[in-house]
Design an enzyme around this catalytic site. Sequence first.
Site, PDB file in Angstrom:
ATOM      1  N   TYR A 107       0.868  -1.172   0.000  1.00  0.00           N
ATOM      2  CA  TYR A 107       0.000   0.000   0.000  1.00  0.00           C
ATOM      3  C   TYR A 107       0.911   1.229   0.000  1.00  0.00           C
ATOM      4  CZ  TYR A 107      -3.424   3.465   1.616  1.00  0.00           C
ATOM      5  OH  TYR A 107      -4.218   4.585   1.746  1.00  0.00           O
ATOM      6  N   ASP A 150      -2.314  -1.543  -3.888  1.00  0.00           N
ATOM      7  CA  ASP A 150      -2.662  -0.174  -4.245  1.00  0.00           C
ATOM      8  C   ASP A 150      -1.353   0.605  -4.283  1.00  0.00           C
ATOM      9  OD1 ASP A 150      -3.533   2.387  -4.538  1.00  0.00           O
ATOM     10  OD2 ASP A 150      -4.664   2.474  -2.661  1.00  0.00           O
ATOM     11  N   HIS A 253     -12.236   1.624  -4.420  1.00  0.00           N
ATOM     12  CA  HIS A 253     -11.437   0.776  -5.311  1.00  0.00           C
ATOM     13  C   HIS A 253     -12.224  -0.482  -5.683  1.00  0.00           C
ATOM     14  CE1 HIS A 253      -7.371   2.658  -4.545  1.00  0.00           C
ATOM     15  NE2 HIS A 253      -8.063   3.152  -3.530  1.00  0.00           N
TER      16      HIS A 253
END
EC number: 3.1.11.2
Length: 262
Positions: A107, A150, A253
């Site tokens: 992330y 991500d 998302h």
Amino acid sequence: MSFTLATWNINSVRLREGLVARLMQEEGPDILCLQECKSPVDKMPLEGFAALGYAHVVARGQKGYNGVAILSKLPIEEVGAMDFADLGHARHIAGRLENGVVIHNFYVPAGGDVPDRAVNDKFGQKLDYLTGMRDWFRDSRPEKAILVGDLNIAPREDDVWNHKQLLKIVSHTPVEVDHLSAVMAAGGWQDVTRADIPEGQLYSWWSYRAADWDAADKGRRLDHVWATGDIATSAHSSRILRGARGWEQPSDHAPVFATFDL
């Protein structure tokens, strides 16, 4: 060995436990990598996920922020968690499957609103984090590895709804794209999603700010699946589950999938 993997920024695993369970029941990926869990590991609803077949977990958590987890039907052992740029954030976890494949779940920091590290510390932290990733993969070049997560950067012109309008918007600036490209080159990574879907607009994130995200369709491809060159050709069936963005109280998302035959 064949397995399907999904990556999803869930934007609070406790708030959206039901959505995770729905994905597990309806799509059934063998491995589900979550980001932005926003919970210490001991507060994550892991018992419910185990009851759905995801009994194997490696995770790093943090109260209210960040947090990454790999939930797996397949046995997996933790092999590390890095804190690039010394931020003290739970942004990386790595696990190894029984066939030796290592899965990295990342992330990457979002970077704030202003793409200038002189006036925005968060943007500097993002660039430093990516530099740390680059150096690590350069010094210990991975093999038989998959990187998902991500990454908070949409690198290609067709990974955003309007390339020219977003060139000065954090997540699509040239300096961020260059940093991400350096990470990819250092590790010998290949973009599995774009290998499968080489042409056309492709998004995995749509802002909550849009009154009708689906109609506006001002998306960005911030979520990625990469693989090292030695196994990248084993990947196929990539897709983005756009419909999940429209579920009740959704994450902003959508999950990204790929299948590997190894």
